[in-house]
Design an enzyme around this catalytic site. Structure first.
Site, PDB file in Angstrom:
ATOM      1  N   ASP A  95       0.847  -1.014   0.145  1.00  0.00           N
ATOM      2  CA  ASP A  95       0.069   0.165   0.088  1.00  0.00           C
ATOM      3  C   ASP A  95       0.963   1.030   0.082  1.00  0.00           C
ATOM      4  OD1 ASP A  95      -2.396   1.540   0.584  1.00  0.00           O
ATOM      5  OD2 ASP A  95      -1.866   1.611   2.607  1.00  0.00           O
ATOM      6  N   ASP A  97       0.756   5.401   0.175  1.00  0.00           N
ATOM      7  CA  ASP A  97      -0.357   6.242   0.611  1.00  0.00           C
ATOM      8  C   ASP A  97       0.448   7.777   0.574  1.00  0.00           C
ATOM      9  OD1 ASP A  97      -2.377   4.569   1.055  1.00  0.00           O
ATOM     10  OD2 ASP A  97      -1.844   4.591   2.914  1.00  0.00           O
TER      11      ASP A  97
END
Ligand code: X6L
Ligand code: MG
Ligand code: MG
Length: 166
Positions: A95, A97
């Site tokens: 992930d 971000d």
């Protein structure tokens, strides 16, 4: 030149390789240069708690990309590293971000800046503090937020150094 902070997380397969691969992909991008990478932390899963522990890091980058272009780079890396979205808040290979982009504050649906929930997440704030202890979030120093959180489920992994390998 723009300054941005990224947060990376992984809890599937060879987690260290996913972190390294994502960092190499970012550092190979012609419009991105990595300034600093945090220590690596092993963290208990949040949100959807019935899943394996995460490794989390943060990094500081310089870039001449626009926020939307940087977001596309982050999504491309997730896709190249075979992230599959099934369970909401569920397991992921990687992930990536965008936590901050300059001082932009935007409640845009596609890219909210700063990242809306960092203030409650020790797994983001602790690696962010490695990068910048003077960071201001909503007019308060980062340490104000961290002092209110439980830090027990965040462990530095001393054996792993991501910066050294890129
Ligand atoms: C109530 C409801 C309390 C939802 C918390 C927290 C939801 C965090 C999503 C929540 C809630 C998230 C990571 C993770 C996720 C990660 C660790 C999320 C999105 N990503 N846990 N959980 N590290 N340790 O990178 O952050 S899912
Ligand atoms: Mg994400
Ligand atoms: Mg996330």
């Amino acid at each position: 030149m723009n300054k941005a902070y990224l947060g990376l997380g992984t809890n599937m397969g060879n987690r260290v390789k996913y972190l390294r691969d994502a960092c190499v992909m970012l550092s190979n991008h012609k419009n991105i240069s990595i300034c600093k990478i945090s220590k690596v932390y092993e963290t208990k899963a949040w949100g959807y708690t019935n899943q394996d522990d995460f490794l989390n890091i943060c990094m500081e980058i310089d870039t001449n990309l626009e926020p939307e272009e940087l977001l596309e780079v982050c999504h491309n890396i997730e896709n190249q590293l075979k992230r599959v979205r099934t369970i909401r808040w569920g397991p992921r290979t990687i992930d990536v971000d965008i936590l901050f982009f300059n001082n932009i504050a935007s409640d845009d649906k596609v890219l909210t800046l700063p990242h809306p929930r960092i203030k409650e997440r020790a797994f983001v704030l602790i690696p962010l503090m490695d990068l910048n202890k003077e960071l201001i979030i909503d007019d308060k120093n980062i340490s104000c937020y961290l002092s209110k959180l439980n830090k027990e489920e965040i462990e530095e992994v001393k054996e792993i150094n991501i910066a050294f390998s890129i």
